[in-house]
Enzyme design. Structure first.
Site, PDB file in Angstrom:
ATOM      1  N   GLY A  91       0.816  -1.220   0.000  1.00  0.00           N
ATOM      2  CA  GLY A  91       0.000   0.000   0.000  1.00  0.00           C
ATOM      3  C   GLY A  91       0.842   1.259   0.000  1.00  0.00           C
ATOM      4  O   GLY A  91       2.074   1.217   0.074  1.00  0.00           O
TER       5      GLY A  91
ATOM      6  N   GLY B 227       2.555   3.527   1.539  1.00  0.00           N
ATOM      7  CA  GLY B 227       3.105   3.702   2.893  1.00  0.00           C
ATOM      8  C   GLY B 227       3.686   5.080   3.110  1.00  0.00           C
ATOM      9  O   GLY B 227       3.932   5.503   4.237  1.00  0.00           O
ATOM     10  N   ARG B 228       3.967   5.760   2.017  1.00  0.00           N
ATOM     11  CA  ARG B 228       4.497   7.124   2.161  1.00  0.00           C
ATOM     12  C   ARG B 228       4.054   8.020   1.021  1.00  0.00           C
ATOM     13  O   ARG B 228       4.715   9.002   0.696  1.00  0.00           O
ATOM     14  CB  ARG B 228       6.015   7.119   2.261  1.00  0.00           C
ATOM     15  CG  ARG B 228       6.714   6.381   1.150  1.00  0.00           C
ATOM     16  CD  ARG B 228       8.172   6.665   1.240  1.00  0.00           C
ATOM     17  NE  ARG B 228       8.921   5.840   0.313  1.00  0.00           N
ATOM     18  CZ  ARG B 228      10.192   6.013   0.063  1.00  0.00           C
ATOM     19  NH1 ARG B 228      10.853   6.977   0.670  1.00  0.00           N
ATOM     20  NH2 ARG B 228      10.821   5.250  -0.769  1.00  0.00           N
TER      21      ARG B 228
ATOM     22  N   ASP C 188       8.668   5.203   8.228  1.00  0.00           N
ATOM     23  CA  ASP C 188       8.357   6.502   8.837  1.00  0.00           C
ATOM     24  C   ASP C 188       7.503   7.377   7.910  1.00  0.00           C
ATOM     25  O   ASP C 188       7.199   8.522   8.246  1.00  0.00           O
ATOM     26  CB  ASP C 188       9.649   7.242   9.205  1.00  0.00           C
ATOM     27  CG  ASP C 188      10.572   7.434   8.011  1.00  0.00           C
ATOM     28  OD1 ASP C 188      10.174   7.077   6.883  1.00  0.00           O
ATOM     29  OD2 ASP C 188      11.692   7.949   8.198  1.00  0.00           O
TER      30      ASP C 188
ATOM     31  N   ARG D 251      -1.386   0.265  -9.846  1.00  0.00           N
ATOM     32  CA  ARG D 251      -0.287  -0.670 -10.131  1.00  0.00           C
ATOM     33  C   ARG D 251      -0.839  -2.076 -10.335  1.00  0.00           C
ATOM     34  O   ARG D 251      -1.979  -2.352  -9.948  1.00  0.00           O
ATOM     35  CB  ARG D 251       0.644  -0.742  -8.891  1.00  0.00           C
ATOM     36  CG  ARG D 251       1.213   0.573  -8.495  1.00  0.00           C
ATOM     37  CD  ARG D 251       1.216   0.730  -6.955  1.00  0.00           C
ATOM     38  NE  ARG D 251       1.500   2.130  -6.616  1.00  0.00           N
ATOM     39  CZ  ARG D 251       2.717   2.617  -6.516  1.00  0.00           C
ATOM     40  NH1 ARG D 251       3.748   1.822  -6.631  1.00  0.00           N
ATOM     41  NH2 ARG D 251       2.905   3.892  -6.277  1.00  0.00           N
TER      42      ARG D 251
ATOM     43  N   ASP E  62       4.441  -4.425  -7.458  1.00  0.00           N
ATOM     44  CA  ASP E  62       3.815  -3.222  -6.876  1.00  0.00           C
ATOM     45  C   ASP E  62       4.439  -1.945  -7.437  1.00  0.00           C
ATOM     46  O   ASP E  62       3.979  -0.847  -7.117  1.00  0.00           O
ATOM     47  CB  ASP E  62       3.927  -3.237  -5.350  1.00  0.00           C
ATOM     48  CG  ASP E  62       5.354  -3.401  -4.863  1.00  0.00           C
ATOM     49  OD1 ASP E  62       5.961  -4.434  -5.170  1.00  0.00           O
ATOM     50  OD2 ASP E  62       5.878  -2.490  -4.199  1.00  0.00           O
TER      51      ASP E  62
ATOM     52  N   ASP F  55       7.845   4.774  -9.530  1.00  0.00           N
ATOM     53  CA  ASP F  55       8.569   4.413  -8.303  1.00  0.00           C
ATOM     54  C   ASP F  55      10.077   4.344  -8.539  1.00  0.00           C
ATOM     55  O   ASP F  55      10.702   3.283  -8.476  1.00  0.00           O
ATOM     56  CB  ASP F  55       8.029   3.107  -7.704  1.00  0.00           C
ATOM     57  CG  ASP F  55       6.763   3.359  -6.902  1.00  0.00           C
ATOM     58  OD1 ASP F  55       6.129   4.413  -7.121  1.00  0.00           O
ATOM     59  OD2 ASP F  55       6.411   2.528  -6.058  1.00  0.00           O
TER      60      ASP F  55
END
Ligand code: AMP
Ligand code: MG
Length: 488
Positions: free
Chosen positions: A87, A89-90, A117, A175, A244, A254
């Site tokens: 997912g 995440g950032r 983070d 994706r 992904d 990405d």
């Protein structure tokens, strides 16, 4: 909004986490044109509140109010192994402007951050910005980068770094992993909603088809076959071709430990965490095909709504088998153009393969070689061609040159016209790692001038740009092996 799935299993409304004292690191006026953002004389938005918006510090700018920012759920295969749910995440999707989704990468934790983070560091954000915009200028499909906003907020990686937020644009960030996600959950309804959303917004021709989901697959697969052929033709290694990280629109996406080849090695690995070389340069086409198999298997339940499983499987299998054929056609067409060939002959493949093998054996710089090849004059004696000095086995290369020149003569190639055509496909400037590294090192000292300059140069990769000649050169030997890792 283009991403219209709602519900707990699809996405979660997520506010960006503000960063302290944001500042511009980079801004793409070319990407800004997609959104029609009025710019000042410095090429920055006239409305200062764009800085706060793109930092993730507010949700309103000009006439736009992004009331439902969200992070989406997806899953995927990482390094060939099923990784389950991943997912955004950032990454936080703010919303859509003029058909472009605006996403902030590094804007803080989301429900999908797992142990992370939710942040991105300045180094990786600059790399993503420069490469997205460079790829676009090369004419290769990609997500775009609108900006990098920095902050002195410390971020712990292998060393202590600082935070940045990269604003990305794409018509959709869906994706292959989004499809895998609902298939793994056995949620056919969601799977169908996702496919229908993609068809409605991006592949409307499939609506009329007898088998819309099979056609959707074929469209996605052929776009990605073409994409990977284009990567090979400019010597781009993605670095992490996990499912992904593969776009349903066939966009390069990405950007992580990617790299452009300097000296040519077929099995070059740009990601130093990729110990087995799964994502090496020469394996990219095969890996993309493998990713399309992941998509095929995720979409199969939708074909089974229409046909019995045996027929559905047979249809999907034969659609998947089209990938290597499409890839090979595209690859051959692109490399013929790189050689300046006008016609297509069976012997061309052998000619290309021999060239690549010689370049590999002698570690010849990929970008520099093809650019220089355009300067050859058909009737000049081989001994006068400086390129031959780059080859250790000069005899083999001389033989290649002879065959190449004969091949050009056979189609009455004009030196001038051929150079003009070759210069349009063989870039002079690519984002070499050592150049990116120099810009990053300066940016880490708050000097963003080199990021600006590189962005400018790479916006016109096919032009000669006499002032920037040194940026076209292969790296000096001590800077050949800049390594890049996943942790960014
Ligand atoms: P990547 O290798 O960058 O494609 O990321 C793989 C997965 O890890 C995705 O789900 C990302 O959102 C997530 N991820 C990567 N870095 C971070 C981070 N610093 N914080 C949270 N999630 C992350
Ligand atoms: Mg990713």
């Amino acid at each position: 909004m283009a991403f219209s799935l709602t519900g707990d299993d699809a996405c979660q409304l997520t506010l960006p986490t503000p960063i302290p004292s944001p500042y511009w690191v980079a801004f793409s006026s070319s990407a800004a044109r997609l959104l029609d953002i009025p710019l000042d004389d410095n090429g920055l938005p006239q409305d200062q509140s764009w800085l706060a918006l793109l930092a993730g510090n507010q949700l309103k700018v000009s006439d736009y109010q992004f009331s439902k920012p969200l992070a989406t759920a997806y899953s995927g295969h990482q390094f060939g192994v099923w990784a389950g749910q991943l997912g955004d995440g950032r990454a936080i999707l703010l919303g859509e402007i003029a058909g472009q989704e605006l996403q902030l990468k590094g804007a803080g934790k989301t429900r999908y951050s797992r142990m992370g983070d939710g942040r991105a560091v300045l180094r990786s954000s600059i790399r993503e910005f420069l490469c997205s915009e460079a790829m676009h200028a090369l004419g290769i499909p990609t997500t775009r980068a609108l900006s990098v906003v920095g902050s002195d907020l410390p971020i712990v990686r292998e060393t202590l770094e600082t935070a940045a937020v990269c604003a990305r644009l794409a018509p959709s960030f869906i994706r292959i992993g989004h499809f895998e996600h609902y298939n793994a959950l056995d949620n056919i309804i969601r799977l169908q909603e996702l496919a229908d959303m993609l068809i409605k917004n991006h592949f409307p021709d499939c609506i009329e088809s007898d088998s819309p989901y099979l056609d959707l697959f074929k469209n996605i697969s052929s776009k990605n076959a073409s994409l990977v052929a284009q990567w090979q033709a400019v010597g781009f290694c993605h670095g992490v071709l996990n499912s992904d990280n593969i776009s349903a629109l066939g966009l390069t996406m990405d950007y992580g430990p990617f790299g452009f080849l300097d000296y040519f090695q077929m099995n070059h690995i740009c990601n130093h965490s990729d110990h087995g070389g799964r994502y090496a340069y020469h394996r990219q086409p095969q890996i993309m095909h493998w990713n399309m198999a992941c998509l095929a298997s995720a979409l199969l339940p939708l074909l089974e709504l229409q046909d019995d499983s045996e027929k559905a499987l047979a249809l999907m299998r034969s659609a998947l088998d089209e990938f290597p054929v499409q890839y090979a056609q595209e690859w051959q067409a692109l490399f013929r153009k790189k050689l300046g060939l006008l016609t297509s002959q069976d012997e061309d493949i052998g000619l290309l393969e021999r060239l690549l093998q010689s370049m590999h054996d002698s570690k010849v710089d990929f970008t520099f070689f093809f650019r220089q090849l355009g300067n050859i004059k058909i009737h000049v004696p081989i001994e006068m061609i400086p390129l031959r000095n780059q080859f250790i086995d000069r005899k083999a290369f001389d033989q290649w040159l002879k065959d190449y020149l004969l091949r050009l003569q056979s189609e009455n190639s004009s030196d001038e016209e051929r150079k003009r055509m070759m210069d349009k496909v063989n870039p002079k400037f690519v984002l070499r790692n050592h150049l990116a590294q120099r810009a990053i090192a300066m940016a880490q000292q708050h000097d963003f001038s080199e990021v600006y300059k590189l962005h400018l140069i790479l916006s016109n990769p096919f032009d000669d740009q006499a002032d920037f000649e040194e940026y076209a050169n292969p790296p000096p030997p001590n800077l050949e092996a800049v390594e890049v890792s996943c942790s960014s």
